[in-house]
Design a protein around this motif. Structure first.
Motif, PDB file in Angstrom:
ATOM      1  N   ASN A 109      37.479  46.730  19.265  1.00 26.97           N
ATOM      2  CA  ASN A 109      37.051  45.481  19.904  1.00 26.97           C
ATOM      3  C   ASN A 109      35.767  45.586  20.718  1.00 26.97           C
ATOM      4  OD1 ASN A 109      37.882  46.881  22.194  1.00 26.97           O
ATOM      5  ND2 ASN A 109      39.658  45.575  22.608  1.00 26.97           N
ATOM      6  N   GLN A 110      35.036  46.681  20.601  1.00 24.28           N
ATOM      7  CA  GLN A 110      33.877  46.882  21.470  1.00 24.28           C
ATOM      8  C   GLN A 110      32.756  45.876  21.204  1.00 24.28           C
ATOM      9  OE1 GLN A 110      33.143  51.117  20.849  1.00 24.28           O
ATOM     10  NE2 GLN A 110      34.195  51.599  22.752  1.00 24.28           N
ATOM     11  N   ARG A 111      32.483  45.583  19.942  1.00 23.63           N
ATOM     12  CA  ARG A 111      31.432  44.612  19.641  1.00 23.63           C
ATOM     13  C   ARG A 111      31.838  43.204  20.085  1.00 23.63           C
ATOM     14  NH1 ARG A 111      27.371  45.759  15.996  1.00 23.63           N
ATOM     15  NH2 ARG A 111      27.535  43.688  15.075  1.00 23.63           N
ATOM     16  N   LEU A 112      33.096  42.880  19.893  1.00 24.46           N
ATOM     17  CA  LEU A 112      33.571  41.579  20.354  1.00 24.46           C
ATOM     18  C   LEU A 112      33.523  41.483  21.875  1.00 24.46           C
ATOM     19  CD1 LEU A 112      36.622  40.877  17.997  1.00 24.46           C
ATOM     20  CD2 LEU A 112      34.435  39.661  18.046  1.00 24.46           C
ATOM     21  N   GLU A 113      33.850  42.573  22.541  1.00 30.00           N
ATOM     22  CA  GLU A 113      33.765  42.592  24.008  1.00 30.00           C
ATOM     23  C   GLU A 113      32.349  42.271  24.469  1.00 30.00           C
ATOM     24  OE1 GLU A 113      33.071  45.694  27.536  1.00 30.00           O
ATOM     25  OE2 GLU A 113      33.953  46.461  25.688  1.00 30.00           O
ATOM     26  N   PHE A 114      31.348  42.867  23.811  1.00 31.97           N
ATOM     27  CA  PHE A 114      29.943  42.624  24.143  1.00 31.97           C
ATOM     28  C   PHE A 114      29.615  41.136  24.028  1.00 31.97           C
ATOM     29  CE2 PHE A 114      25.597  42.051  22.516  1.00 31.97           C
ATOM     30  CZ  PHE A 114      24.854  42.645  23.519  1.00 31.97           C
ATOM     31  N   LEU A 115      30.070  40.520  22.952  1.00 30.33           N
ATOM     32  CA  LEU A 115      29.807  39.096  22.742  1.00 30.33           C
ATOM     33  C   LEU A 115      30.597  38.238  23.719  1.00 30.33           C
ATOM     34  CD1 LEU A 115      28.623  36.755  21.106  1.00 30.33           C
ATOM     35  CD2 LEU A 115      30.498  37.048  19.463  1.00 30.33           C
ATOM     36  N   GLY A 116      31.852  38.589  23.920  1.00 29.76           N
ATOM     37  CA  GLY A 116      32.694  37.799  24.806  1.00 29.76           C
ATOM     38  C   GLY A 116      32.197  37.757  26.225  1.00 29.76           C
ATOM     39  N   ASP A 117      31.618  38.837  26.686  1.00 34.08           N
ATOM     40  CA  ASP A 117      31.044  38.883  28.024  1.00 34.08           C
ATOM     41  C   ASP A 117      29.970  37.812  28.183  1.00 34.08           C
ATOM     42  OD1 ASP A 117      30.469  40.267  30.653  1.00 34.08           O
ATOM     43  OD2 ASP A 117      28.547  40.591  29.656  1.00 34.08           O
ATOM     44  N   ARG A 118      29.162  37.627  27.140  1.00 34.02           N
ATOM     45  CA  ARG A 118      28.077  36.633  27.187  1.00 34.02           C
ATOM     46  C   ARG A 118      28.622  35.216  27.089  1.00 34.02           C
ATOM     47  NH1 ARG A 118      27.229  41.959  27.163  1.00 34.02           N
ATOM     48  NH2 ARG A 118      25.053  42.415  27.658  1.00 34.02           N
ATOM     49  N   VAL A 119      29.629  35.019  26.245  1.00 36.25           N
ATOM     50  CA  VAL A 119      30.236  33.691  26.124  1.00 36.25           C
ATOM     51  C   VAL A 119      30.889  33.291  27.446  1.00 36.25           C
ATOM     52  CG1 VAL A 119      31.988  32.321  24.933  1.00 36.25           C
ATOM     53  CG2 VAL A 119      30.596  33.950  23.637  1.00 36.25           C
ATOM     54  N   LEU A 120      31.641  34.214  28.028  1.00 40.89           N
ATOM     55  CA  LEU A 120      32.278  33.951  29.317  1.00 40.89           C
ATOM     56  C   LEU A 120      31.238  33.611  30.372  1.00 40.89           C
ATOM     57  CD1 LEU A 120      34.695  33.982  31.301  1.00 40.89           C
ATOM     58  CD2 LEU A 120      34.378  36.454  31.485  1.00 40.89           C
ATOM     59  N   GLY A 121      30.143  34.357  30.382  1.00 34.43           N
ATOM     60  CA  GLY A 121      29.092  34.116  31.366  1.00 34.43           C
ATOM     61  C   GLY A 121      28.507  32.719  31.249  1.00 34.43           C
ATOM     62  N   LEU A 122      28.261  32.265  30.037  1.00 32.74           N
ATOM     63  CA  LEU A 122      27.692  30.929  29.850  1.00 32.74           C
ATOM     64  C   LEU A 122      28.681  29.847  30.279  1.00 32.74           C
ATOM     65  CD1 LEU A 122      25.512  29.025  28.904  1.00 32.74           C
ATOM     66  CD2 LEU A 122      26.316  29.317  26.554  1.00 32.74           C
ATOM     67  N   VAL A 123      29.950  30.015  29.912  1.00 33.79           N
ATOM     68  CA  VAL A 123      30.958  29.034  30.304  1.00 33.79           C
ATOM     69  C   VAL A 123      31.058  28.954  31.821  1.00 33.79           C
ATOM     70  CG1 VAL A 123      33.420  28.458  30.253  1.00 33.79           C
ATOM     71  CG2 VAL A 123      32.290  29.283  28.184  1.00 33.79           C
ATOM     72  N   MET A 124      31.076  30.102  32.485  1.00 34.08           N
ATOM     73  CA  MET A 124      31.200  30.107  33.937  1.00 34.08           C
ATOM     74  C   MET A 124      29.960  29.537  34.623  1.00 34.08           C
ATOM     75  SD  MET A 124      34.146  31.107  34.998  1.00 34.08           S
ATOM     76  CE  MET A 124      34.835  30.221  33.609  1.00 34.08           C
ATOM     77  N   ALA A 125      28.780  29.832  34.089  1.00 31.17           N
ATOM     78  CA  ALA A 125      27.553  29.293  34.677  1.00 31.17           C
ATOM     79  C   ALA A 125      27.556  27.771  34.600  1.00 31.17           C
ATOM     80  CB  ALA A 125      26.331  29.864  33.953  1.00 31.17           C
ATOM     81  N   GLU A 126      27.935  27.248  33.454  1.00 33.26           N
ATOM     82  CA  GLU A 126      28.007  25.787  33.295  1.00 33.26           C
ATOM     83  C   GLU A 126      29.051  25.193  34.238  1.00 33.26           C
ATOM     84  OE1 GLU A 126      26.715  24.921  28.650  1.00 33.26           O
ATOM     85  OE2 GLU A 126      28.822  24.835  29.237  1.00 33.26           O
ATOM     86  N   ALA A 127      30.203  25.840  34.314  1.00 30.56           N
ATOM     87  CA  ALA A 127      31.289  25.317  35.140  1.00 30.56           C
ATOM     88  C   ALA A 127      30.909  25.297  36.615  1.00 30.56           C
ATOM     89  CB  ALA A 127      32.549  26.150  34.933  1.00 30.56           C
TER      90      ALA A 127
END
Length: 230
Positions: free
Chosen positions: A41-59
């Motif tokens: 899951n390491q590559r997915l973790e890398f991507l998920g970190d960025r997705v989470l960051g964008l969602v939180m920034a917007e929120a």
């Protein structure tokens, strides 16, 4: 590909029905369990970190339209840090479905904060890859829930605040010392004592040194701020 009974139950807890179940399998597969045919899951973790960051920034921008960047940054950090991701993972029992190698299982991997936080980010990426940003956004906002509105208190850095209190009174920075350690190697409990140059001190225990330091600083800060001359 059909999900196992355990992963199907987890998918329901998560609130997402995977069109590509293999993505969820990969998201819960630790490097200790990967094979040439099944990636970790390491590559997915890398991507998920960025997705989470964008969602939180917007929120955060939506939650407080008048907040300055200096106010938003610590709130953002509190919401996306590994400890928070691990807490969310525990709430949906992600640890129960992690695919771990024997050594990781024996060392308590299902409860390890780093593994849980990484896997939570990987699961977010799996949802994003499976169904797009809006689906991932919905999952994140649901799982993080009240944390977003209550983040101001969580974002307060007690160690920084205590250091500022000391400096304002001409004192050197507080000292943090590990005064005890207990529990098994895979789940240690650290006791940290925070001490000011004026002799005041407070101790606290937690599963990581960072958390124990913050807890000790919080306790000492509450004590000094309650003093008449604070």
């Amino acid at each position: 590909m059909k999900l196992s009974r355990e992963l199907a139950a987890f998918s329901r807890r998560l609130g997402h029905d995977f069109a590509r179940p293999a993505l969820l399998v990969q998201a819960v597969t630790h490097a200790s369990m990967s094979t040439p045919a099944r990636g970790d899951n390491q590559r997915l973790e890398f991507l998920g970190d960025r997705v989470l960051g964008l969602v939180m920034a917007e929120a955060l921008l939506a939650e407080d339209p008048d907040a300055a960047e200096g106010q938003l940054a610590p709130r953002f950090n509190a919401l996306v840090r590994k400890e928070t991701c691990a807490d969310v993972a525990r709430e949906i029992d992600l640890g129960a479905v992690l695919k771990l190698g024997r050594s990781e299982m024996l060392s308590g991997g299902r409860r390890k904060q780093a593994l849980l936080g990484d896997a939570m980010e990987a699961v977010i990426a799996a949802v994003y890859t499976d169904a797009g940003f809006e689906a991932a956004r919905r999952i994140v906002l649901t799982l993080w829930g009240a944390r977003i509105g209550a983040v101001e208190a969580d974002a307060r850095d007690a160690k920084t605040a205590l250091q500022e209190w000391a400096q304002a009174r001409g004192l050197p920075p507080p000292d943090y010392a590990e005064t005890a350690r207990s529990g098994p190697d895979h789940a240690p409990v650290f006791t940290i004592t925070a001490t000011l140059a004026n002799g005041m001190s407070q101790s606290a225990s937690a599963g990581s040194k960072r958390h124990a330091q913050q807890a000790a600083a919080t306790a000492l800060l509450a004590r000094v701020e309650g003093m008449p001359d604070a």
